[in-house]
Each structure stands twice: as structure tokens, then as C-alpha cells.
Design an enzyme around this catalytic site. Structure first.
Site, PDB file in Angstrom:
ATOM      1  N   SER A 165      39.355  19.064  20.309  1.00 42.64           N
ATOM      2  CA  SER A 165      39.355  18.284  21.539  1.00 42.64           C
ATOM      3  C   SER A 165      38.855  18.708  22.491  1.00 42.64           C
ATOM      4  O   SER A 165      38.775  19.941  22.885  1.00 42.64           O
ATOM      5  CB  SER A 165      40.603  17.489  21.539  1.00 42.64           C
ATOM      6  OG  SER A 165      40.668  16.519  22.780  1.00 42.64           O
ATOM      7  N   TYR A 178      49.901  17.793  23.408  1.00 38.06           N
ATOM      8  CA  TYR A 178      48.532  17.607  22.684  1.00 38.06           C
ATOM      9  C   TYR A 178      47.726  18.784  23.377  1.00 38.06           C
ATOM     10  O   TYR A 178      46.881  19.477  22.593  1.00 38.06           O
ATOM     11  CB  TYR A 178      47.772  16.419  23.100  1.00 38.06           C
ATOM     12  CG  TYR A 178      46.721  15.929  22.302  1.00 38.06           C
ATOM     13  CD1 TYR A 178      46.946  15.276  21.264  1.00 38.06           C
ATOM     14  CD2 TYR A 178      45.421  16.128  22.843  1.00 38.06           C
ATOM     15  CE1 TYR A 178      45.819  14.804  20.362  1.00 38.06           C
ATOM     16  CE2 TYR A 178      44.297  15.746  21.977  1.00 38.06           C
ATOM     17  CZ  TYR A 178      44.447  15.386  20.998  1.00 38.06           C
ATOM     18  OH  TYR A 178      43.401  14.862  20.060  1.00 38.06           O
TER      19      TYR A 178
END
Length: 284
Positions: A165, A178
């Protein structure tokens, strides 16, 4: 929210199909998180390219919907389901063995993901541990179990792609687990590349925001944490720093995995396919 964050129906004309001698039903790809979103799109895209796909998820009903979508698109490959919990070590090992039973295991796409929005001081420790188990420990275990099978191939060619990401490159608030996972995946990927001897490659895919349940489900929590509207979350938080003012479709990301595992990407090893609409590399 409006339809601009609702994904379009997955269609064959949006899938990138490549001419690769290894893209046959004799060769197998594992795809985690295959019951929805990017995982579903990747499983179907790889099957469109002629591979046998071991599609795995804890969501059995969602996996069957993935199989149905592949059938609707009349894929040339196959999609076989493996229901498994990525937090269970024995079930993770069983995913790899089930995939190896389907043919020559060559490819892995570690895509399964979860999200939780909270400041560090109130972030639940059990949620932090769960996210690391699903998104970092499980990819490590799948890689560990898959490597011997891939090396058994006559030419040793294979690839492991990990879903990273832009948040594996930069950090924002309220996403400590995350970020920790995505930065860790880049390390796992580079370590895998270091041991792959050039034929067994590894890479990451880093995107901006994609039209998936993981993204859309975090919009209300982000709005609440920041005291802003859901529309402001999309326009200012998610897309504010990007130059391309639209979210990606799941199939756009699936195509990156198709490219990354293919022979066209034979010099992609340990690196990252960054598709983020200009978020990381431009500023005002």
C-alpha cells in the site's frame, strides 16, 4: 456515499491477458482474500490468464461467488476454493498443500487484508495482533511452505506477490497496525527475493485507495475519529494528496499481480509496483 466509490462489475474486457508459456492450468497460483475485492478480482484475472487458482478465504460463501464470477467470464483456467483461517497455522499450511495437489505451484498472491481505525493510545492490542497474524505472519508462513514446492518446478520459475500500500511507504494517523504490517511486508518481500536466486521472484504492489469493502468500511470510522464528514474523508483524506482524483478498481490492482508474476516482469525482484495516482511522489 455516491457511486464513485462503488466498484464496477468485473468484466473480461478489463482484465489484462498476457501470452506467457507458464500461464496454463498445469500451473497453480494461491490467492488469499479471494472472497471479495482485490483478492476476488486477482483470482478471476489469473484464471482468465489460464492458470489454476487456489482461491482461499475464511468466507466460504464469498469464495463461491468468486467461482461463479469466473464461470460467468468463461475463464480458460480454473478456480478451486480452499476455505481457511489465516490465523490458524495448520490451516495456512493446508492451503499450500491443497494448492500443490492441484498442479505445479508457482505463484502466490498474498492479498487478504483487514483494517481498524484508532489512535495508538487506544488501539486494541488484540486487534493489532490479529491484523499482524492475517496480513504479515500468514504471508510469511505461506511463503515458507510454498518455496519448496515452487523450487520443485523443472525450471524453478515462480513469483510471490504481496499486497502492500502507499501506507507501506508513508504513514498517517489512526492506522498503526496497518502501517506496521505493510512496512513489514516490504521487508518480507525483499528477504524472499534475496533467497530466490533470481528465478523465484518476489514483489509488492502498492496502491492508493481502491474501491473495496476494506476501504469503504473505514470511511465512517475515519470521519468519526477526525470529526469530519464522510465526503471529506474521500475527497480530502483519501484523494487529497493524489493527482488522479479517483479510486482504483479492484481489477486494476489484479492486473498488476498478473503482470508481476508473468515473465514480462522477470527483472522485478524485491521491488514494488507503485500505482498511487501521484500521491507519493508529488506535492503542492
Amino acid at each position: 456515499m455516491s457511486d464513485d466509490i462503488t466498484p464496477a462489475e468485473l468484466s473480461r474486457d478489463r482484465v489484462m491477458e498476457l501470452d506467457d508459456d507458464h500461464f496454463t492450468t498445469e500451473n497453480v497460483a494461491i490467492v488469499t482474500g479471494a472472497a471479495s475485492g482485490i483478492g476476488r478480482a486477482t483470482a478471476v484475472a489469473l484464471a482468465c490468464n489460464g492458470l489454476t487458482v487456489a482461491a482461499t478465504d475464511v468466507d466460504e460463501e464469498g469464495l463461491e461467488e468468486t467461482v461463479d464470477r469466473a464461470a460467468d467470464l468463461d475463464v480458460s483456467g480454473e478456480v478451486e476454493t480452499v476455505v481457511a483461517d489465516l490465523t490458524n497455522d495448520d490451516e495456512v499450511a493446508a492451503i499450500v498443500e491443497a494448492a500443490a495437489d492441484l498442479g505445479q505451484l508457482r505463484y502466490v498472491a498474498n492479498i487478504a487484508g483487514v483494517q481498524h481505525i484508532s489512535p495508538i493510545e487506544s488501539f486494541p492490542t488484540e486487534k493489532f495482533d490479529f491484523m499482524l497474524d492475517v496480513m504479515l505472519r500468514a504471508p510469511f508462513l505461506i511463503t515458507k511452505h510454498a518455496l519448496p514446492h515452487i523450487r520443485e518446478a523443472s525450471d524453478g520459475i515462480g513469483a510471490i506477490g504481496n499486497m502492500c500500500s502507499l501506507h507501506g511507504h508513508i504513514a498517517t494517523q489512526d492506522k498503526v497496525a496497518y502501517h506496521t504490517v505493510k512496512f513489514g511486508l516490504r521487508g518480507l518481500t525483499q528477504a524472499t527475493a534475496a533467497e530466490g536466486e533470481g528465478t523465484l521472484r518476489a514483489f509488492t504492489v502498492s496502491t492508493g485507495y481502491v474501491k473495496t469493502p476494506l476501504v469503504t468500511n473505514q470511511i465512517p470510522d475515519t470521519a468519526a475519529e477526525r470529526g469530519i464528514s464522510e465526503r471529506e474523508v474521500v475527497e480530502d483524506v483519501m484523494l487529497g494528496q493524489a493527482r488522479v482524483k479517483e479510486m482504483m478498481e479492484p481489477v486494476d490492482v489484479a492486473n498488476l499481480f498478473v503482470l508481476g508474476i508473468s515473465g514480462y516482469a522477470r527483472h522485478l525482484d524485491g521491488g514494488d509496483l507503485t500505482w498511487d495516482g501521484g500521491h507519493l511522489y508529488t506535492y503542492e
